[in-house]
Design an enzyme around this catalytic site. Structure first.
Site, PDB file in Angstrom:
ATOM      1  CE  LYS A  91     -23.203 -76.722 -46.060  1.00  0.00           C
ATOM      2  NZ  LYS A  91     -24.652 -76.668 -45.797  1.00  0.00           N
ATOM      3  CG  ASP A 147     -21.234 -80.397 -49.001  1.00  0.00           C
ATOM      4  OD1 ASP A 147     -20.162 -80.767 -49.526  1.00  0.00           O
ATOM      5  OD2 ASP A 147     -22.305 -80.425 -49.614  1.00  0.00           O
TER       6      ASP A 147
END
Length: 221
Positions: free
Chosen positions: A128, A147
DNA sequence: ATCCCGAGGG
DNA sequence: CCCTCTGGAT
């Protein structure tokens, strides 16, 4: 044949979702404030389980005192912890920021590396964070940022059945054209914050409702 | 699966 | 009180 046809249908729907999001949030960008790739990396580490608004509240003071990798690497740990405390997980985050900056100084000449593998070798950095830094810091689209918002909305929109962020990313990479990977993420995040909220999704005002298998139709009973 | 962890909303 | 916020390491 069935699988191919199914995938094509899903991909088409994903594109419709993206087109709607682009119309809805034409100006969407990374909402963290930063001046350099190092600062972007630090802000992104701080953004774990924390609103970007709160991150932007602490980073001006943080970067005023410790603007680059070497100053962050040499900062007293406790000073870092105090400066970032309100973002939560502050001990882990301070340790990771410092560890990452020390490695950036000792192995990468004080600059954030632009290779996925090197980024992933930094403490506190996984897909991420690496995707965010590559996309917004260097314009390199290597994957889809997954996310909490991307995870939640992808599930609700029926774009994946997976719960593991890595597998969700793989599904989205298959569904979307590579140049749009980060465009999709950034706008999904905007939509997740404003409309498709975790607690009480506002399906009545959602422009994606007609494309969403999870949308609540209130008129039927 | 669990832990890290503060702040704000409901 | 409980849940959530641009997660990652053990």
């Amino acid at each position: 044949m069935n699988i191919t046809r199914k995938k094509t249908t899903q991909s088409k729907r994903a594109l419709e979702i993206l087109a709607t999001l682009e119309h809805l949030y034409p100006e969407a960008t990374c909402s963290l404030t930063y001046e350099t790739p190092v600062q972007l990396l630090v802000a992104t580490i701080l953004s774990a389980q924390c609103t970007d608004e709160r991150v932007n509240q602490v980073t001006p003071n943080l970067f005023a005192r410790f603007p680059d990798a070497s100053s962050l690497a040499n900062a007293p740990r406790e000073d870092l912890e105090i400066l970032i405390r309100s973002t939560g997980f502050y001990r882990n985050k301070a340790k990771n920021i410092q560890g990452a900056c020390q490695k950036i100084v000792s192995e990468f000449g004080g600059e954030v590396p632009q290779q996925m593998e090197k980024l992933l070798s930094l403490p506190g950095v996984a897909r991420k964070t690496a995707n965010v830094v590559l996309a917004h810091g260097f314009g390199i689209i290597q994957g889809v940022t997954v996310d909490t918002h991307v995870k939640r909305l992808s599930g609700r929109l029926g774009l994946t059945k997976e719960t593991d962020p890595i597998k969700i990313e793989r599904d989205l990479m298959t569904l979307l054209p590579q140049p749009d990977w980060e465009n999709f993420s950034i706008r999904i995040i905007y939509h997740g914050r404003a409309v498709c909220k975790a607690r009480k999704p506002d399906c009545d005002r959602c422009k994606l409702a007609h494309l969403c298998p999870s949308a609540e139709i209130k008129s039927t009973r």
